[in-house]
Design a protein around this motif. Structure first.
Motif, PDB file in Angstrom:
ATOM      1  N   SER A   1       0.844  -1.189   0.000  1.00  0.00           N
ATOM      2  CA  SER A   1       0.000   0.000   0.000  1.00  0.00           C
ATOM      3  C   SER A   1       0.878   1.235   0.000  1.00  0.00           C
ATOM      4  CB  SER A   1      -0.943  -0.013   1.197  1.00  0.00           C
ATOM      5  OG  SER A   1      -0.205   0.090   2.380  1.00  0.00           O
TER       6      SER A   1
ATOM      7  N   THR B   1       1.456   1.886   5.119  1.00  0.00           N
ATOM      8  CA  THR B   1       1.598   0.576   5.750  1.00  0.00           C
ATOM      9  C   THR B   1       2.376   0.741   7.047  1.00  0.00           C
ATOM     10  OG1 THR B   1       1.610  -0.527   3.628  1.00  0.00           O
ATOM     11  CG2 THR B   1       2.495  -1.758   5.480  1.00  0.00           C
TER      12      THR B   1
ATOM     13  N   TRP C   1      -9.438  -2.233   6.394  1.00  0.00           N
ATOM     14  CA  TRP C   1      -8.028  -1.820   6.521  1.00  0.00           C
ATOM     15  C   TRP C   1      -7.714  -1.486   7.973  1.00  0.00           C
ATOM     16  CZ3 TRP C   1      -3.424  -2.420   5.049  1.00  0.00           C
ATOM     17  CH2 TRP C   1      -2.417  -1.504   5.339  1.00  0.00           C
TER      18      TRP C   1
END
Lengths: 489, 422
Positions: free
Chosen positions: A189, A196, A469
């Motif tokens: 990401s 991240t 997420w």
């Protein structure tokens, strides 16, 4: 904000006295945030030890490479990865390079060019980390985003060392997805340290064939560089088209025919910025070039693998441009200009002159997606810039936007800038409002979702990705030491 | 105006880190990509050109908060200007000037380095930046040189402190004099009437001491009726040519570095380099002859209203483009038998020898570290010798060579020219 003596000493034991500082005088050089301390780890073991101490003392941390930009909550431990600057391996046979975070692109690229190899140079510029995730002018042939990351060494927010892909089951870096754990969706990401959590300490990058010279023959004295000769198998041109549709038609055919080494949908203001050696020159040149072009356009670099290949590519390019009613910009055909813009766009990704020089700062809306769709959005976003230009709040770029196809395809990057004076509050407010409006328009009119925008609004339209997420983040960062923020370069 | 004058420039820094590296098109590999000794040695961003202007901008806004760390940052910089060149490839902003002005501000506020205070005390007492032994012109004994303070000459050879007093460096003064004599130049030295140019005092931040020295020198030059000054020291060259002009003291004085002078004499046939010098060399550009030796540009103006940073009248930045780069190279290439090769970091993006900004006095270890990096680069070319055009560089390199046990030779350009004319 300051660390206690005990905690400071614990960090100092890891990196040594020379590599930690909590004196407030240095903080303006670290994004003017009141960090608890700035620490310079020298290797993965030191990163791991620092992260473990952050968990122990419940301190938030953030790792940064060259550090162009970033958002930081106050009171964090700032890891400046500058001492981690080794090229670990260039594997010519399997075409990957393994680097630490502070190897800049210019260094790795120069080493690769000597070996007939190349890499993706991100739009942030060759002054940034080679392992940076992102897009750049060379996406046509060197792809972009996470596609270039293979195995990665990652210090998790809990201080564990995770080796992804082939590195997880062997000492090999050749693959990011196996044999071994593939954590692509989490790790890529943002690489290196971005959204991240944790710290990326080494990454393998995919590298590509380079048909150009081992080194460009740059002559002259800065900032007036030029090439003593254009490589015989290379050519750079800028083409303008009667309409956006015609430009897109030519772009898609160039991709289908796989002939462009680089295709960069510069607007004419960016062309002027890259050629001009200063702001005054740029302003004059922008006006001149604006008169020469017939509409939107793109910049192309051809690179032949042989004389015959080069001739074929030139012929194909000529035909495609002709079919779309394109016109070559004469100013770029001048070998002096052609040479330097070719070199800049391959080596630097041209970024700083385009972005910061004219106004001092810029705001950007970048998007990766279906090019014809995102271009249509960008046309509207460009028009919305015009009132700001007329009021003198942002730099006049004719309402331009830019972009390119990735991997010779119809998917690609589209982006639009507003360049402005950050010391002018009125300009800053106007740009923020423009950015918000255009991001909202992209979502509301179903062009795309700007994920840097309000996720609570967009998430429900995208399978509640933001909630998932968050759960993943909580699982891998139970103590919440690795805060969320924008991408860092 | 001082530092305040550069507020807008300092706020312009976009923290791109270009100031840490040589211009990106010129990066030729992993090695020798760095350009700034300070960030390379101390690693915190605060030691880079960008970090320094970030701190300067913040302190102008929020007040000056001195600490030991801040003074370590300030005085561990050669003010070599490399950061400015790399920045100014792409950006229109001053970098080196605000760094220099920040240091001047520190001195004005009494925040000095004890080691530099000691040097400046010597300057105030004896007119020299190095310890004084004997008289300034003792090195010229037996050379039968004219005294420009008493006799009419076309050219004044300003020798400088290090070359005048350091026994190991006096050979450079003698070589320079012999070259000028051989070419038939009507020159003289000022002997005891010579005093320090003030350039190094300025680099260290002692602006008032610099101005005192500059005024003394210009008064002597005016009295002697000299129109041209030649220096064989890069610091002296920058002082006379750039700094005196910056502070409105230079007038119409012509200032030449000895390498420019020799190049011109060779080109015109007045000096013949006929003896073979069988040596493989590389050339080190002294910062103050190269990028910082470019003429001062007097400019006053205002930003034009509107979106873009353009000025009325247009501002021409000193980007290191017009330093003295070719004359020393021409001279070396004119010496028969000499094999010349370039290092990676040359001309406007040359790596500093380490001595600049008073670092050889304030932190000799850091000066030596910087010099070692340069010697490694020189060795990578296959050269037997590194040639420079400044006694401060030569001294720093020699010390580094002795410290490392390297067999690399160190020369000033005048030493090789002297060999070629004998």
């Amino acid at each position: 904000m300051a660390l206690s003596k005990e905690i400071y000493a614990a960090f100092q034991d890891v990196v040594g006295e020379e590599n930690i500082c909590d004196d407030p005088v240095i903080m303006p050089s670290y994004h003017s945030t009141e960090h608890a301390a700035v620490i310079l780890p020298g290797n993965t073991a030191e990163v791991q030890a620092i992260v473990r101490l952050c968990n122990k003392y419940k301190l938030k941390m953030r790792a940064v490479c060259t550090g162009w930009t970033g958002m930081f909550p106050p009171g964090i431990v700032y890891l400046d990865l500058r001492r981690m600057n080794r090229i670990i391996e260039i594997n010519e046979k399997n075409m990957y390079a393994v680097v630490e975070p502070y190897v800049i692109t210019a260094q790795l690229q120069a080493e690769l060019m000597k070996r007939g190899l190349h890499m993706n140079v991100k739009g942030a510029g060759a002054n940034c980390a080679a392992m940076l995730r992102g897009h750049g002018h060379l996406d046509q042939t060197t792809s972009g985003d996470d596609r270039n990351h293979l195995a990665i060494e990652w210090v998790t927010p809990e201080g564990n060392i995770v080796k992804s892909g082939s590195l997880g089951s062997s000492d090999e870096w050749f693959c990011g997805d196996g044999p071994g754990p593939s954590l692509r969706a989490i790790l890529t990401s943002a690489v290196p340290p971005g959204v991240t959590p944790g710290v990326f300490t080494k990454a393998a990058l995919k590298i590509y064939h380079w048909p150009g010279p081992k080194q460009f023959p740059v002559q002259g004295v800065s900032p007036d560089y030029s090439l003593s000769e254009i490589p015989k198998n290379m050519m750079a041109r800028y083409y303008s088209f009667p309409s956006v549709e015609k430009m897109w038609q030519a772009e898609i055919r160039l991709g289908e025919n796989e002939i462009a080494f680089e295709l960069m949908g510069f607007n004419v203001a960016m062309v002027a910025a890259n050629i001009a050696k200063n702001n005054e020159e740029e302003e004059v040149l922008f006006k001149k070039l604006s008169q020469e072009v017939q509409g939107p356009g793109f910049f192309v670099i051809l690179a032949g693998n042989s004389a015959a290949d080069f001739e074929y590519k030139k012929m194909a390019l000529e035909q495609i441009v002709k079919d779309a009613g394109g016109k070559s910009l004469k100013s770029i055909e001048d070998p002096r200009t052609e040479g330097i813009i070719m070199c800049q766009c391959v080596r630097i990704s041209a970024s700083i002159r385009e972005t910061f020089r004219p106004g001092g700062a810029f705001s950007s809306i970048p998007v990766m997606g279906q090019r014809d769709l995102t271009i249509r959005w960008a046309v509207g976003a460009g028009k919305a810039k015009m009132p700001l230009i007329e009021k003198g709040l942002i730099v006049d770029d004719g309402g331009g936007f830019f972009g390119w196809g990735v991997e010779q395809g119809h998917l690609g990057k589209t982006e639009i800038f507003c360049k402005f004076d950050p010391q002018n509050p009125e300009a800053k407010a106007a740009v923020e409002a423009w950015s918000k409006e255009q991001s909202a328009r992209a979502f509301n009119e179903r062009y795309f979702a700007v994920l840097m925008g309000p996720v609570d609004q967009m998430g429900p339209g995208l399978s509640n990705f933001h909630l998932w997420w968050k759960k993943i983040q909580q699982a891998i960062d139970p103590n919440g030491i690795s805060p969320e923020a924008g991408a860092l370069v | 105006m001082g530092l305040e004058q550069y507020k807008g420039d300092m706020e312009m820094c976009c923290r791109c880190s270009a100031c840490k590296f040589i211009p990106l098109q010129k990066v030729a590999g992993f090695q020798f990509a760095n350009v700034c000794p300070s960030i390379s040695r101390f690693n915190f961003h605060s030691y880079s050109g960008g970090g320094r202007v970030n701190i300067g901008a913040a302190m102008l806004k929020d007040g000056f908060k001195y600490s030991d760390k801040l003074l370590h940052i300030v005085y561990n910089c050669q003010v070599c200007g490399a950061c400015g060149v790399s920045c100014n490839y792409a950006m229109d902003m001053e970098v080196t000037e605000p760094i220099q002005q920040f240091r001047i501000k520190c001195v004005e506020d009494g925040k000095t380095s004890p080691a530099l205070d000691k040097v400046i005390a010597g300057l105030r007492q004896q007119g020299s930046m190095v310890p004084v032994a004997g008289k300034r012109g003792d090195w010229a004994s037996g050379l039968n040189l004219k005294n420009a303070a008493r006799e009419k000459v076309d050219v004044l050879y300003h020798v400088g402190c290090l070359t005048s007093y350091d026994k190991n460096m006096q050979k450079l003064a003698r070589a320079t004099a012999k070259i000028l004599q051989k070419a038939g130049v009507n020159f003289g030295i000022a002997g005891d009437a010579e005093t320090c140019c003030g350039g190094r005092a300025y680099q260290m931040g002692y602006k008032e001491d610099f101005l005192n020295q500059a005024k003394k020198n210009m008064a002597m030059i005016k009295e002697a009726g000299v129109k041209t000054v030649v220096t064989a020291c890069a610091d002296g060259y920058q002082a006379f040519k750039v700094l005196y002009d910056q502070y409105g003291l230079k007038g119409n004085l012509e200032v030449l570095h000895i390498s420019e002078c020799i190049d011109s004499l060779v080109q015109s046939g007045k000096l013949k380099l006929s003896r073979k010098v069988d040596l493989a060399v590389t050339y080190h550009d002294p910062c103050r002859l190269g990028r910082l030796g470019e003429p001062w540009i007097h400019w006053e103006g205002k930003k034009k209203p509107g979106d873009r940073f353009v000025f009325d009248p247009p501002k021409i930045y000193r980007r290191g483009s017009h330093g003295v780069y070719e004359p020393p190279r021409n001279v070396l290439k004119s010496i028969p038998g000499l094999k010349f090769g370039e290092m990676t970091r040359i001309k406007e993006y040359s790596w500093c020898c380490g001595a600049g900004g008073g670092v050889s006095d304030s932190n000799p270890e850091f000066a030596g570290w910087t010099a070692q990096e340069r010697l490694e680069e020189a060795r990578s070319t296959g050269a037997e010798a590194i040639v420079t055009a400044c006694p401060w560089c030569e001294r720093t390199f020699n010390e580094a060579v002795q410290g490392s046990g390297s067999n690399l030779k160190v020369y000033d350009i005048v030493e090789l020219v002297e060999q070629a004319i004998q």
